[in-house]
Motif scaffolding. Structure first.
Motif, PDB file in Angstrom:
ATOM      1  N   PHE A   5       1.544  -6.677  11.996  1.00  0.00           N
ATOM      2  CA  PHE A   5       2.590  -7.005  11.037  1.00  0.00           C
ATOM      3  C   PHE A   5       3.932  -6.951  11.741  1.00  0.00           C
ATOM      4  N   GLN A   6       4.675  -8.014  11.636  1.00  0.00           N
ATOM      5  CA  GLN A   6       6.064  -8.016  12.100  1.00  0.00           C
ATOM      6  C   GLN A   6       6.848  -8.891  11.138  1.00  0.00           C
ATOM      7  N   ASN A   7       7.929  -8.320  10.620  1.00  0.00           N
ATOM      8  CA  ASN A   7       8.747  -9.001   9.619  1.00  0.00           C
ATOM      9  C   ASN A   7       7.901  -9.418   8.407  1.00  0.00           C
ATOM     10  N   ASP A  10       5.856  -6.794   2.835  1.00  0.00           N
ATOM     11  CA  ASP A  10       4.897  -6.806   1.726  1.00  0.00           C
ATOM     12  C   ASP A  10       3.462  -6.703   2.235  1.00  0.00           C
ATOM     13  N   GLY A  11       3.128  -7.490   3.246  1.00  0.00           N
ATOM     14  CA  GLY A  11       1.776  -7.454   3.799  1.00  0.00           C
ATOM     15  C   GLY A  11       1.439  -6.091   4.381  1.00  0.00           C
ATOM     16  N   TYR A  12       2.383  -5.515   5.091  1.00  0.00           N
ATOM     17  CA  TYR A  12       2.191  -4.200   5.704  1.00  0.00           C
ATOM     18  C   TYR A  12       1.998  -3.124   4.641  1.00  0.00           C
ATOM     19  N   GLN A  13       2.844  -3.100   3.633  1.00  0.00           N
ATOM     20  CA  GLN A  13       2.733  -2.073   2.589  1.00  0.00           C
ATOM     21  C   GLN A  13       1.451  -2.250   1.779  1.00  0.00           C
ATOM     22  N   HIS A  39      -0.068   6.656  14.132  1.00  0.00           N
ATOM     23  CA  HIS A  39       0.014   7.536  12.970  1.00  0.00           C
ATOM     24  C   HIS A  39      -1.155   7.251  12.032  1.00  0.00           C
ATOM     25  N   LYS A  40      -1.487   8.211  11.182  1.00  0.00           N
ATOM     26  CA  LYS A  40      -2.361   7.924  10.034  1.00  0.00           C
ATOM     27  C   LYS A  40      -1.555   7.027   9.093  1.00  0.00           C
ATOM     28  N   ALA A  41      -2.225   6.163   8.376  1.00  0.00           N
ATOM     29  CA  ALA A  41      -1.536   5.237   7.471  1.00  0.00           C
ATOM     30  C   ALA A  41      -0.711   5.968   6.416  1.00  0.00           C
ATOM     31  N   THR A  42      -1.097   7.198   6.086  1.00  0.00           N
ATOM     32  CA  THR A  42      -0.389   7.968   5.063  1.00  0.00           C
ATOM     33  C   THR A  42       0.678   8.910   5.641  1.00  0.00           C
ATOM     34  N   CYS A  43       0.925   8.835   6.928  1.00  0.00           N
ATOM     35  CA  CYS A  43       1.862   9.758   7.591  1.00  0.00           C
ATOM     36  C   CYS A  43       3.274   9.638   7.013  1.00  0.00           C
ATOM     37  N   TRP A  44       3.894  10.772   6.805  1.00  0.00           N
ATOM     38  CA  TRP A  44       5.251  10.786   6.243  1.00  0.00           C
ATOM     39  C   TRP A  44       6.254  10.128   7.181  1.00  0.00           C
ATOM     40  N   HIS A  45       5.979  10.097   8.488  1.00  0.00           N
ATOM     41  CA  HIS A  45       6.895   9.436   9.427  1.00  0.00           C
ATOM     42  C   HIS A  45       7.040   7.943   9.115  1.00  0.00           C
ATOM     43  N   LEU A  46       6.041   7.365   8.501  1.00  0.00           N
ATOM     44  CA  LEU A  46       6.071   5.936   8.186  1.00  0.00           C
ATOM     45  C   LEU A  46       6.749   5.650   6.850  1.00  0.00           C
ATOM     46  N   SER A  53      12.507  -1.507   3.553  1.00  0.00           N
ATOM     47  CA  SER A  53      12.627  -2.962   3.718  1.00  0.00           C
ATOM     48  C   SER A  53      12.901  -3.396   5.157  1.00  0.00           C
ATOM     49  N   ARG A  54      12.749  -2.477   6.126  1.00  0.00           N
ATOM     50  CA  ARG A  54      12.932  -2.830   7.543  1.00  0.00           C
ATOM     51  C   ARG A  54      11.798  -2.278   8.404  1.00  0.00           C
ATOM     52  N   ARG A  55      10.732  -1.817   7.790  1.00  0.00           N
ATOM     53  CA  ARG A  55       9.675  -1.144   8.546  1.00  0.00           C
ATOM     54  C   ARG A  55       9.001  -2.043   9.571  1.00  0.00           C
ATOM     55  N   THR A  56       8.883  -3.313   9.281  1.00  0.00           N
ATOM     56  CA  THR A  56       8.162  -4.173  10.213  1.00  0.00           C
ATOM     57  C   THR A  56       9.092  -4.958  11.139  1.00  0.00           C
TER      58      THR A  56
END
Length: 90
Positions: A5-7, A10-13, A39-46, A53-56
């Motif tokens: 996932f990059q930019n 929605d797909g990433y979340q 990271h685990k998908a549920t990690c608080w760092h993520l 809205s800028r995660r990817t």
């Protein structure tokens, strides 16, 4: 299966919501293991609010198979990656 996932916030979340037992490789690139982290998908760092809205903007590579994701991280970074401190040991 590996997915990238990059930019695509929605797909990433959506992937994270459907794969709570999955893993996310935060792939900054370069040779700095402090940033290239699995990271685990549920990690608080993520879930930092500052990244909403800028995660990817930074590429996220995801999988439900930790071994496959680790091999991908190794290949992409020539060993310059690490496991999140909150990720249980292998």
């Amino acid at each position: 299966m590996i997915k990238q996932f990059q930019n695509d916030e929605d797909g990433y979340q959506e992937w994270r919501a459907r794969n709570p037992r999955g893993f996310v490789f935060n792939h900054f690139g370069g040779r700095e293991a402090a940033y290239n982290v699995i990271h685990k998908a549920t990690c608080w760092h993520l879930n930092r609010r500052a990244d909403d809205s800028r995660r990817t903007v930074v590429e996220k590579i995801v999988s439900n198979d930790l071994g496959d994701l680790m091999a991908t991280a190794e290949r992409l970074t020539s060993g310059c990656w690490k496991r999140c401190g909150w990720l249980p040991p292998a």
